[in-house]
Design a protein around this motif. Structure first.
Motif, PDB file in Angstrom:
ATOM      1  N   LEU A   1      90.767 -32.391  98.284  1.00 34.31           N
ATOM      2  CA  LEU A   1      89.766 -32.862  99.252  1.00 34.31           C
ATOM      3  C   LEU A   1      90.418 -33.232 100.583  1.00 34.31           C
ATOM      4  CD1 LEU A   1      87.412 -35.119  97.067  1.00 34.31           C
ATOM      5  CD2 LEU A   1      87.109 -32.726  97.715  1.00 34.31           C
ATOM      6  N   LYS A   2      91.579 -33.854 100.534  1.00 36.10           N
ATOM      7  CA  LYS A   2      92.247 -34.288 101.765  1.00 36.10           C
ATOM      8  C   LYS A   2      92.694 -33.112 102.629  1.00 36.10           C
ATOM      9  CE  LYS A   2      94.040 -38.648  99.893  1.00 36.10           C
ATOM     10  NZ  LYS A   2      95.263 -39.362  99.405  1.00 36.10           N
ATOM     11  N   THR A   3      92.970 -31.984 102.001  1.00 32.49           N
ATOM     12  CA  THR A   3      93.479 -30.820 102.745  1.00 32.49           C
ATOM     13  C   THR A   3      92.405 -29.777 103.032  1.00 32.49           C
ATOM     14  OG1 THR A   3      94.144 -29.790 100.648  1.00 32.49           O
ATOM     15  CG2 THR A   3      95.793 -31.105 101.812  1.00 32.49           C
ATOM     16  N   THR A   4      91.146 -30.116 102.750  1.00 24.31           N
ATOM     17  CA  THR A   4      90.047 -29.171 102.996  1.00 24.31           C
ATOM     18  C   THR A   4      89.268 -29.585 104.239  1.00 24.31           C
ATOM     19  OG1 THR A   4      89.823 -28.729 100.613  1.00 24.31           O
ATOM     20  CG2 THR A   4      87.976 -28.113 102.033  1.00 24.31           C
ATOM     21  N   ASN A   5      89.289 -28.744 105.257  1.00 23.05           N
ATOM     22  CA  ASN A   5      88.531 -29.030 106.475  1.00 23.05           C
ATOM     23  C   ASN A   5      87.041 -29.062 106.169  1.00 23.05           C
ATOM     24  OD1 ASN A   5      90.814 -29.164 108.100  1.00 23.05           O
ATOM     25  ND2 ASN A   5      90.791 -26.945 108.477  1.00 23.05           N
ATOM     26  N   ILE A   6      86.312 -29.829 106.945  1.00 24.58           N
ATOM     27  CA  ILE A   6      84.884 -30.020 106.683  1.00 24.58           C
ATOM     28  C   ILE A   6      84.113 -28.702 106.713  1.00 24.58           C
ATOM     29  CG2 ILE A   6      84.187 -30.449 109.098  1.00 24.58           C
ATOM     30  CD1 ILE A   6      83.003 -32.411 105.985  1.00 24.58           C
ATOM     31  N   GLY A   7      84.542 -27.778 107.599  1.00 29.04           N
ATOM     32  CA  GLY A   7      83.840 -26.498 107.700  1.00 29.04           C
ATOM     33  C   GLY A   7      84.127 -25.537 106.574  1.00 29.04           C
ATOM     34  N   ASP A   8      85.098 -25.874 105.707  1.00 28.25           N
ATOM     35  CA  ASP A   8      85.447 -25.000 104.581  1.00 28.25           C
ATOM     36  C   ASP A   8      84.752 -25.407 103.288  1.00 28.25           C
ATOM     37  OD1 ASP A   8      87.174 -23.446 106.129  1.00 28.25           O
ATOM     38  OD2 ASP A   8      88.843 -24.832 105.810  1.00 28.25           O
TER      39      ASP A   8
ATOM     40  N   SER B   1      76.519 -27.980 111.003  1.00 28.77           N
ATOM     41  CA  SER B   1      76.675 -29.216 110.230  1.00 28.77           C
ATOM     42  C   SER B   1      78.086 -29.764 110.368  1.00 28.77           C
ATOM     43  CB  SER B   1      76.366 -28.959 108.753  1.00 28.77           C
ATOM     44  OG  SER B   1      75.016 -28.578 108.578  1.00 28.77           O
ATOM     45  N   ALA B   2      79.076 -28.868 110.381  1.00 24.37           N
ATOM     46  CA  ALA B   2      80.461 -29.303 110.535  1.00 24.37           C
ATOM     47  C   ALA B   2      80.671 -29.998 111.877  1.00 24.37           C
ATOM     48  CB  ALA B   2      81.402 -28.105 110.400  1.00 24.37           C
ATOM     49  N   GLU B   3      80.026 -29.488 112.901  1.00 26.49           N
ATOM     50  CA  GLU B   3      80.153 -30.091 114.228  1.00 26.49           C
ATOM     51  C   GLU B   3      79.529 -31.489 114.252  1.00 26.49           C
ATOM     52  OE1 GLU B   3      78.920 -29.058 118.849  1.00 26.49           O
ATOM     53  OE2 GLU B   3      78.970 -27.455 117.353  1.00 26.49           O
ATOM     54  N   LYS B   4      78.370 -31.629 113.608  1.00 23.91           N
ATOM     55  CA  LYS B   4      77.719 -32.950 113.523  1.00 23.91           C
ATOM     56  C   LYS B   4      78.624 -33.960 112.828  1.00 23.91           C
ATOM     57  CE  LYS B   4      72.759 -31.900 113.231  1.00 23.91           C
ATOM     58  NZ  LYS B   4      71.607 -31.964 112.305  1.00 23.91           N
ATOM     59  N   LEU B   5      79.184 -33.534 111.696  1.00 21.28           N
ATOM     60  CA  LEU B   5      80.033 -34.424 110.918  1.00 21.28           C
ATOM     61  C   LEU B   5      81.306 -34.788 111.688  1.00 21.28           C
ATOM     62  CD1 LEU B   5      79.600 -32.668 107.460  1.00 21.28           C
ATOM     63  CD2 LEU B   5      78.767 -34.949 108.052  1.00 21.28           C
ATOM     64  N   SER B   6      81.868 -33.825 112.388  1.00 20.35           N
ATOM     65  CA  SER B   6      83.090 -34.102 113.161  1.00 20.35           C
ATOM     66  C   SER B   6      82.839 -35.140 114.245  1.00 20.35           C
ATOM     67  CB  SER B   6      83.623 -32.803 113.782  1.00 20.35           C
ATOM     68  OG  SER B   6      84.059 -31.906 112.778  1.00 20.35           O
ATOM     69  N   ARG B   7      81.674 -35.035 114.884  1.00 21.27           N
ATOM     70  CA  ARG B   7      81.338 -36.010 115.922  1.00 21.27           C
ATOM     71  C   ARG B   7      81.203 -37.415 115.332  1.00 21.27           C
ATOM     72  NH1 ARG B   7      77.810 -31.901 118.120  1.00 21.27           N
ATOM     73  NH2 ARG B   7      76.028 -32.938 117.137  1.00 21.27           N
ATOM     74  N   ALA B   8      80.840 -37.469 114.038  1.00 24.01           N
ATOM     75  CA  ALA B   8      80.698 -38.766 113.370  1.00 24.01           C
ATOM     76  C   ALA B   8      82.015 -39.228 112.741  1.00 24.01           C
ATOM     77  CB  ALA B   8      79.608 -38.677 112.304  1.00 24.01           C
ATOM     78  N   GLY B   9      83.097 -38.487 112.990  1.00 20.15           N
ATOM     79  CA  GLY B   9      84.404 -38.881 112.469  1.00 20.15           C
ATOM     80  C   GLY B   9      84.706 -38.383 111.076  1.00 20.15           C
TER      81      GLY B   9
ATOM     82  N   ASN C   1      87.162 -33.954 107.058  1.00 19.79           N
ATOM     83  CA  ASN C   1      87.606 -33.260 105.849  1.00 19.79           C
ATOM     84  C   ASN C   1      86.740 -33.648 104.657  1.00 19.79           C
ATOM     85  OD1 ASN C   1      88.679 -35.669 104.585  1.00 19.79           O
ATOM     86  ND2 ASN C   1      90.487 -35.480 105.911  1.00 19.79           N
ATOM     87  N   ALA C   2      86.962 -32.963 103.539  1.00 19.71           N
ATOM     88  CA  ALA C   2      86.122 -33.169 102.358  1.00 19.71           C
ATOM     89  C   ALA C   2      86.262 -34.576 101.799  1.00 19.71           C
ATOM     90  CB  ALA C   2      86.489 -32.137 101.294  1.00 19.71           C
ATOM     91  N   MET C   3      87.443 -35.158 101.898  1.00 16.60           N
ATOM     92  CA  MET C   3      87.657 -36.517 101.390  1.00 16.60           C
ATOM     93  C   MET C   3      86.815 -37.518 102.174  1.00 16.60           C
ATOM     94  SD  MET C   3      89.346 -38.109  99.038  1.00 16.60           S
ATOM     95  CE  MET C   3      90.083 -39.664  98.581  1.00 16.60           C
TER      96      MET C   3
END
Length: 418
Positions: free
Chosen positions: A175-182, A190-198, A201-203
Motif C-alpha cells: 500500500l505504501k508503494t502504490t500511487n493513488i492513481g494505480d 478521482s486521483a487528482e481530487k485525492l491528491s489535492r486533499a493530501g 498513495n493507497a496507504m
C-alpha cells in the motif's frame, strides 16, 4: 482469499505463441484501422513507447529500434482467451471472467500461504505449458488488494510471477508503494481530487476518514477504501448477468458514400451479432441501426439511427438483415461520407421461450438454414459460407494491413511444422 490471474501483455503474448522469434524483441499491437498502439511488450515499454500513441507519431521510433508491429487479430486473441479461461476454471471452485485477459479465482478453500503460492505457481506453469501465455497471479483477501498483489507480482522480477498479500505487514508494504492513481477503480479525476486533499498513495487512502472519502468520491470510493482495509465489498460474480442488448459496430477502413456499400457493411454486422445470439441461445425483439460520418471530418457531422420492434423475437440472420436493410434506407443521406455504422439488438430473451406467430410458416426452415451455416463455418472456418448481402470484396472493411494469420480459427492459417 481471492486470486487475480492476469495474462502478461496479452495481445503481444498471443502473437509470440505462434512466432517465437518475437521473444525478447520490442513488439506493439495496433487498434482498429491501425490507428493507435493498444498493446506493448516490455521491450517496447522500455523504449518509451506510450499506450494510446497514434501509430503515425511513433513510426520514426519504431523504424529506429526495429519494433515489430501487428494489427489487432481479434479472432486469435478471443480464441486464446477462451483457452486460458478454460484452463483457469479447473483450478478453483469459483471463477469470475473479468475481461479478455483477467479472471478472479476463489481461493477461500486454501488456508495456508504456502498452499496459495503452490497452487498459483502450478496455475502459471500449466497455463504456460498448455497455451503458451504467461500469467501473473496476485492473491489477497479482497478484489482490490488482489489487483495490487497482481501488480506487485509483475513489477518484482524476484516474485516469479506470484504475489500473496497475507498479513498486515505485507499488505502495508504494498500500500505504501502504490500511487493513488494505480488503485483499481480510481481514475485520473478521482486521483487528482485525492491528491489535492493530501492522499497520494493507497496507504493514505486506507487510513483516511470515512467522511472525507465519501465527500470526495462518494460510496464507491468508500467501498474501495474498505477493500484496502481487507473488508470484502465486491463479491466474486460467478454467474453471467442476463444480456440486455448486443451491439456490433466498427469503423470503416475508408469513408463509405454509396448506399450499397453501407448495406453490405451493416449486413455483415448483423450476421456477426446474430451468430452470437444463436451461440448464447438468445433472440432479439428489437433492432437498432446507426450510421455516423464522424466528428473529425471537414464536412458537417451527421449521425442518425432508427429502430424496429420485431413482431416475433428471432435469432435468424436473414430476418434481422432484412429489418436492418429497411432501417439503413430510412436514415441514409446521399452525399455523406460515413466513417462508422453499427447494429444493436435489444429486448433480448431466451430463444427457447419465444412466443411464435400463428400465421408464420417459414420460420422453422429459416432457423434450420442458420444452423446449417453455423455448422459449416464451425467446421471449415468463419466466413466459409455467408449471405451475398454481406459483400464479397468488402472495400469498406476495417483496415488491418499488418494482421498476423488466424492460426487457431482458419484452416488455411494453421501453423505447419518444418
Amino acid at each position: 482469499m481471492i486470486a487475480l490471474a492476469d495474462c502478461n501483455n496479452f495481445y503481444v503474448s498471443c502473437e509470440r505463441v505462434f512466432n517465437p522469434s518475437l521473444e525478447g524483441r520490442p513488439v506493439v499491437v495496433l487498434s482498429n484501422n491501425d490507428g493507435c498502439i493498444v498493446a506493448r511488450s516490455e521491450e517496447a515499454k522500455a523504449l518509451g513507447i506510450a499506450m494510446g500513441t497514434p501509430y503515425f507519431q511513433a513510426k520514426d521510433m519504431i523504424r529506429k529500434h526495429d519494433v515489430q508491429v501487428f494489427s489487432s487479430n481479434y479472432e486469435l486473441y478471443g480464441d486464446m482467451s477462451s483457452r486460458v479461461m478454460s484452463m483457469l476454471s479447473g483450478f478453483a471452485p469459483g471463477i469470475e471472467i473479468y475481461s479478455i485477459d483477467e479472471a478472479f479465482l476463489d481461493f477461500s478453500h486454501l488456508k495456508k500461504v504456502e498452499d496459495m503460492e503452490t497452487l498459483s505457481r502450478e496455475i502459471r506453469s500449466t497455463v504456460r505449458q498448455c497455451t503458451g501465455i504467461p500469467v501473473s497471479i496476485g492473491v489477497a483477501p479482497t478484489k482490490t488488494l488482489a489487483k495490487l498483489a497482481n501488480r506487485a507480482a509483475k513489477k518484482n522480477p524476484d516474485s516469479g510471477g506470484v504475489s500473496v498479500l497475507a498479513g498486515d505487514r505485507r499488505i502495508e508494504e504494498v500500500l505504501k508503494t502504490t500511487n493513488i492513481g494505480d488503485i483499481w477503480g480510481i481514475g485520473s479525476a478521482s486521483a487528482e481530487k485525492l491528491s489535492r486533499a493530501g492522499i497520494r498513495n493507497a496507504m493514505e487512502l486506507r487510513n483516511a476518514s470515512d467522511n472525507l472519502i465519501k465527500s470526495l468520491l462518494g460510496i464507491a470510493g468508500l467501498r474501495t477504501a474498505m477493500e484496502l482495509r481487507g473488508q470484502s465489498c465486491i463479491a466474486l460474480e460467478e454467474t453471467t448477468h442476463e444480456r440486455k442488448s448486443l451491439c456490433c459496430s466498427r469503423s470503416f477502413g475508408r469513408p463509405v458514400q454509396s448506399l450499397d456499400e453501407l448495406l453490405e457493411a451493416v449486413s455483415q454486422y448483423v450476421a456477426e451479432a446474430a451468430h452470437r445470439l444463436r451461440n448464447e441461445k438468445l433472440a432479439a425483439g428489437a433492432i437498432t441501426v446507426f450510421i455516423d460520418t464522424g466528428r473529425f471530418r471537414k464536412s458537417e457531422h451527421y449521425f442518425n439511427s432508427a429502430m424496429e420492434i420485431l413482431q416475433v423475437p428471432c435469432d435468424g440472420t436473414a430476418e434481422l438483415a432484412s429489418c436492418a436493410t429497411r432501417l439503413v434506407r430510412k436514415i441514409y443521406r446521399n452525399g455523406n461520407a460515413y466513417s462508422r455504422a453499427g447494429v444493436v439488438f435489444g429486448s433480448i430473451g431466451t430463444s427457447t421461450e419465444v412466443q411464435g406467430d400463428l400465421f408464420e410458416e417459414k420460420r422453422t426452415s429459416r432457423a434450420g438454414l442458420s444452423e446449417v451455416m453455423d455448422s459449416i463455418n464451425r467446421k471449415l472456418g468463419g466466413g466459409s459460407v455467408f449471405y451475398a448481402a454481406e459483400g464479397v470484396t468488402k472495400p469498406w472493411a476495417m483496415s488491418r494491413r499488418k494482421c498476423s494469420p488466424h492460426y487457431t480459427t482458419r484452416w488455411e492459417d494453421l501453423p505447419t511444422a518444418g
